[in-house]
Motif scaffolding. Structure first.
Motif, PDB file in Angstrom:
ATOM      1  N   ASN A 122       0.822  -1.215   0.000  1.00  0.00           N
ATOM      2  CA  ASN A 122       0.000   0.000   0.000  1.00  0.00           C
ATOM      3  C   ASN A 122       0.856   1.266   0.000  1.00  0.00           C
ATOM      4  OD1 ASN A 122      -2.410  -1.416  -0.023  1.00  0.00           O
ATOM      5  ND2 ASN A 122      -2.543  -1.488   2.202  1.00  0.00           N
ATOM      6  N   GLY A 123       1.942   1.236  -0.781  1.00  0.00           N
ATOM      7  CA  GLY A 123       2.786   2.407  -0.932  1.00  0.00           C
ATOM      8  C   GLY A 123       3.768   2.666   0.200  1.00  0.00           C
ATOM      9  N   ARG A 124       3.784   1.800   1.215  1.00  0.00           N
ATOM     10  CA  ARG A 124       4.684   1.996   2.356  1.00  0.00           C
ATOM     11  C   ARG A 124       5.675   0.835   2.441  1.00  0.00           C
ATOM     12  NH1 ARG A 124       5.405   0.918   7.465  1.00  0.00           N
ATOM     13  NH2 ARG A 124       3.668  -0.506   7.718  1.00  0.00           N
ATOM     14  N   VAL A 125       6.951   1.144   2.608  1.00  0.00           N
ATOM     15  CA  VAL A 125       7.993   0.118   2.676  1.00  0.00           C
ATOM     16  C   VAL A 125       7.826  -0.704   3.948  1.00  0.00           C
ATOM     17  CG1 VAL A 125      10.475  -0.301   2.834  1.00  0.00           C
ATOM     18  CG2 VAL A 125       9.606   1.444   1.261  1.00  0.00           C
ATOM     19  N   VAL A 126       7.691  -2.026   3.778  1.00  0.00           N
ATOM     20  CA  VAL A 126       7.558  -2.935   4.923  1.00  0.00           C
ATOM     21  C   VAL A 126       8.818  -3.779   5.124  1.00  0.00           C
ATOM     22  CG1 VAL A 126       5.039  -3.020   4.873  1.00  0.00           C
ATOM     23  CG2 VAL A 126       6.364  -4.710   3.560  1.00  0.00           C
ATOM     24  N   ALA A 127       9.719  -3.784   4.126  1.00  0.00           N
ATOM     25  CA  ALA A 127      10.975  -4.517   4.265  1.00  0.00           C
ATOM     26  C   ALA A 127      11.982  -3.982   3.258  1.00  0.00           C
ATOM     27  CB  ALA A 127      10.759  -6.011   4.048  1.00  0.00           C
ATOM     28  N   SER A 128      13.248  -4.114   3.612  1.00  0.00           N
ATOM     29  CA  SER A 128      14.322  -3.770   2.681  1.00  0.00           C
ATOM     30  C   SER A 128      15.300  -4.934   2.634  1.00  0.00           C
ATOM     31  CB  SER A 128      15.030  -2.484   3.107  1.00  0.00           C
ATOM     32  OG  SER A 128      15.647  -2.655   4.362  1.00  0.00           O
ATOM     33  N   ILE A 129      15.901  -5.093   1.470  1.00  0.00           N
ATOM     34  CA  ILE A 129      16.828  -6.200   1.230  1.00  0.00           C
ATOM     35  C   ILE A 129      18.112  -5.605   0.670  1.00  0.00           C
ATOM     36  CG2 ILE A 129      17.271  -8.282  -0.138  1.00  0.00           C
ATOM     37  CD1 ILE A 129      14.133  -8.496  -0.388  1.00  0.00           C
ATOM     38  N   SER A 130      19.237  -6.042   1.190  1.00  0.00           N
ATOM     39  CA  SER A 130      20.522  -5.644   0.605  1.00  0.00           C
ATOM     40  C   SER A 130      21.373  -6.894   0.435  1.00  0.00           C
ATOM     41  CB  SER A 130      21.232  -4.601   1.468  1.00  0.00           C
ATOM     42  OG  SER A 130      21.437  -5.074   2.765  1.00  0.00           O
ATOM     43  N   LYS A 131      21.937  -7.023  -0.750  1.00  0.00           N
ATOM     44  CA  LYS A 131      22.836  -8.136  -1.036  1.00  0.00           C
ATOM     45  C   LYS A 131      24.224  -7.694  -0.607  1.00  0.00           C
ATOM     46  CE  LYS A 131      24.120 -11.361  -4.674  1.00  0.00           C
ATOM     47  NZ  LYS A 131      24.002 -11.699  -6.092  1.00  0.00           N
ATOM     48  N   GLU A 132      24.878  -8.514   0.184  1.00  0.00           N
ATOM     49  CA  GLU A 132      26.185  -8.140   0.710  1.00  0.00           C
ATOM     50  C   GLU A 132      27.263  -8.407  -0.329  1.00  0.00           C
ATOM     51  OE1 GLU A 132      26.861  -9.537   4.666  1.00  0.00           O
ATOM     52  OE2 GLU A 132      24.964  -8.709   5.353  1.00  0.00           O
ATOM     53  N   TRP A 133      28.233  -7.533  -0.354  1.00  0.00           N
ATOM     54  CA  TRP A 133      29.350  -7.606  -1.296  1.00  0.00           C
ATOM     55  C   TRP A 133      30.420  -8.547  -0.766  1.00  0.00           C
ATOM     56  CZ3 TRP A 133      29.289  -4.965  -5.926  1.00  0.00           C
ATOM     57  CH2 TRP A 133      28.305  -4.000  -6.057  1.00  0.00           C
ATOM     58  N   LEU A 134      31.147  -9.159  -1.664  1.00  0.00           N
ATOM     59  CA  LEU A 134      32.340  -9.937  -1.352  1.00  0.00           C
ATOM     60  C   LEU A 134      32.100 -11.003  -0.285  1.00  0.00           C
ATOM     61  CD1 LEU A 134      34.857  -6.960  -1.338  1.00  0.00           C
ATOM     62  CD2 LEU A 134      34.391  -8.533  -3.225  1.00  0.00           C
ATOM     63  N   THR A 135      31.056 -11.786  -0.476  1.00  0.00           N
ATOM     64  CA  THR A 135      30.781 -12.893   0.438  1.00  0.00           C
ATOM     65  C   THR A 135      30.879 -14.205  -0.328  1.00  0.00           C
ATOM     66  OG1 THR A 135      28.394 -12.756   0.025  1.00  0.00           O
ATOM     67  CG2 THR A 135      29.258 -11.540   1.933  1.00  0.00           C
ATOM     68  N   TRP A 136      31.136 -15.273   0.374  1.00  0.00           N
ATOM     69  CA  TRP A 136      31.219 -16.601  -0.211  1.00  0.00           C
ATOM     70  C   TRP A 136      29.789 -17.096  -0.420  1.00  0.00           C
ATOM     71  CZ3 TRP A 136      35.074 -18.972  -2.426  1.00  0.00           C
ATOM     72  CH2 TRP A 136      35.004 -20.334  -2.657  1.00  0.00           C
ATOM     73  N   GLY A 137      29.308 -17.056  -1.640  1.00  0.00           N
ATOM     74  CA  GLY A 137      27.906 -17.354  -1.931  1.00  0.00           C
ATOM     75  C   GLY A 137      27.066 -16.102  -1.721  1.00  0.00           C
ATOM     76  N   ASP A 138      25.869 -16.100  -2.249  1.00  0.00           N
ATOM     77  CA  ASP A 138      24.983 -14.949  -2.075  1.00  0.00           C
ATOM     78  C   ASP A 138      24.557 -14.836  -0.618  1.00  0.00           C
ATOM     79  OD1 ASP A 138      25.118 -14.334  -4.746  1.00  0.00           O
ATOM     80  OD2 ASP A 138      23.215 -15.279  -5.263  1.00  0.00           O
ATOM     81  N   THR A 139      24.681 -13.633  -0.073  1.00  0.00           N
ATOM     82  CA  THR A 139      24.230 -13.344   1.283  1.00  0.00           C
ATOM     83  C   THR A 139      23.382 -12.088   1.240  1.00  0.00           C
ATOM     84  OG1 THR A 139      26.200 -14.331   2.266  1.00  0.00           O
ATOM     85  CG2 THR A 139      24.927 -12.843   3.661  1.00  0.00           C
ATOM     86  N   TYR A 140      22.187 -12.173   1.814  1.00  0.00           N
ATOM     87  CA  TYR A 140      21.260 -11.044   1.853  1.00  0.00           C
ATOM     88  C   TYR A 140      20.950 -10.660   3.286  1.00  0.00           C
ATOM     89  CZ  TYR A 140      20.273 -12.081  -3.041  1.00  0.00           C
ATOM     90  OH  TYR A 140      20.380 -12.299  -4.386  1.00  0.00           O
ATOM     91  N   HIS A 141      20.729  -9.374   3.491  1.00  0.00           N
ATOM     92  CA  HIS A 141      20.260  -8.855   4.780  1.00  0.00           C
ATOM     93  C   HIS A 141      18.822  -8.398   4.545  1.00  0.00           C
ATOM     94  CE1 HIS A 141      20.454  -5.435   7.959  1.00  0.00           C
ATOM     95  NE2 HIS A 141      19.808  -6.487   8.424  1.00  0.00           N
ATOM     96  N   LEU A 142      17.886  -8.979   5.275  1.00  0.00           N
ATOM     97  CA  LEU A 142      16.474  -8.643   5.173  1.00  0.00           C
ATOM     98  C   LEU A 142      16.072  -7.936   6.458  1.00  0.00           C
ATOM     99  CD1 LEU A 142      13.620  -8.906   3.860  1.00  0.00           C
ATOM    100  CD2 LEU A 142      13.478 -11.151   4.923  1.00  0.00           C
TER     101      LEU A 142
END
Length: 169
Positions: A122-142
């Protein structure tokens, strides 16, 4: 069961893809490195099929790719019931996805390189995701907003986003 815990409080989760595994596998941790969920992909299937489970192996959500579309699409199921449909939208720059769910509609917008995303309801941010740099395998911060707390649902969205954006069209 998928739930929406209003007033649930802010939450940080870290989603790490396992590098040396057959099929897609992820572990989801809290800020103290406690295992919250596991995601295991099926092998030898047409399209992605992943299971989001609690630490003891009980399935919470099932993620399945819909095949034969111009743009990627995924469905989320809870105990065999469709709870959300995710589709990647065509854009020239950045990434855009739309989600139709039992909660309502969500809009997901991401950076050009797929490193940062916001999930809006509904137009309001309820979560943010950032993919971390230089990590072994994909790592995300939610990171979730204070008043939206359905961690399994948000983790499943993140896995679908990762598949839509980083596993090719």
């Amino acid at each position: 069961m998928v739930y929406w815990n209003k007033g649930g409080g802010h939450m940080d989760m870290y989603i790490r893809q396992k590098v040396f595994s057959i099929g897609d596998r992820y572990n989801v941790f809290d800020i103290n490195q406690n295992l919250l969920y596991r995601v295991e992909g099926e092998i030898l299937t047409f399209g992605a099929k992943l299971h989001l489970c609690d630490p003891s192996g009980g399935e919470l959500l099932y993620i399945e790719q819909e095949l034969f579309h111009m743009m990627p699409r995924y469905n989320l199921y809870c105990r065999g019931t469709l709870v959300a449909s995710i589709r990647k939208n065509f854009t020239f720059f950045g990434h855009s996805l739309s989600v139709d769910s039992g909660y309502g509609s969500f809009d997901i917008d991401g950076s050009v390189f797929g490193m940062e995303f916001t999930i809006a309801f509904n137009g309001r941010v309820v979560a943010s995701i950032s993919k971390e740099w230089l990590t072994w395998g994909d790592t995300y911060h939610l990171q979730t907003a204070d008043d939206f707390s359905d961690p399994p649902f948000l983790c499943a969205l993140l896995i679908a986003i990762d598949n839509c954006v980083h596993n090719g069209d």
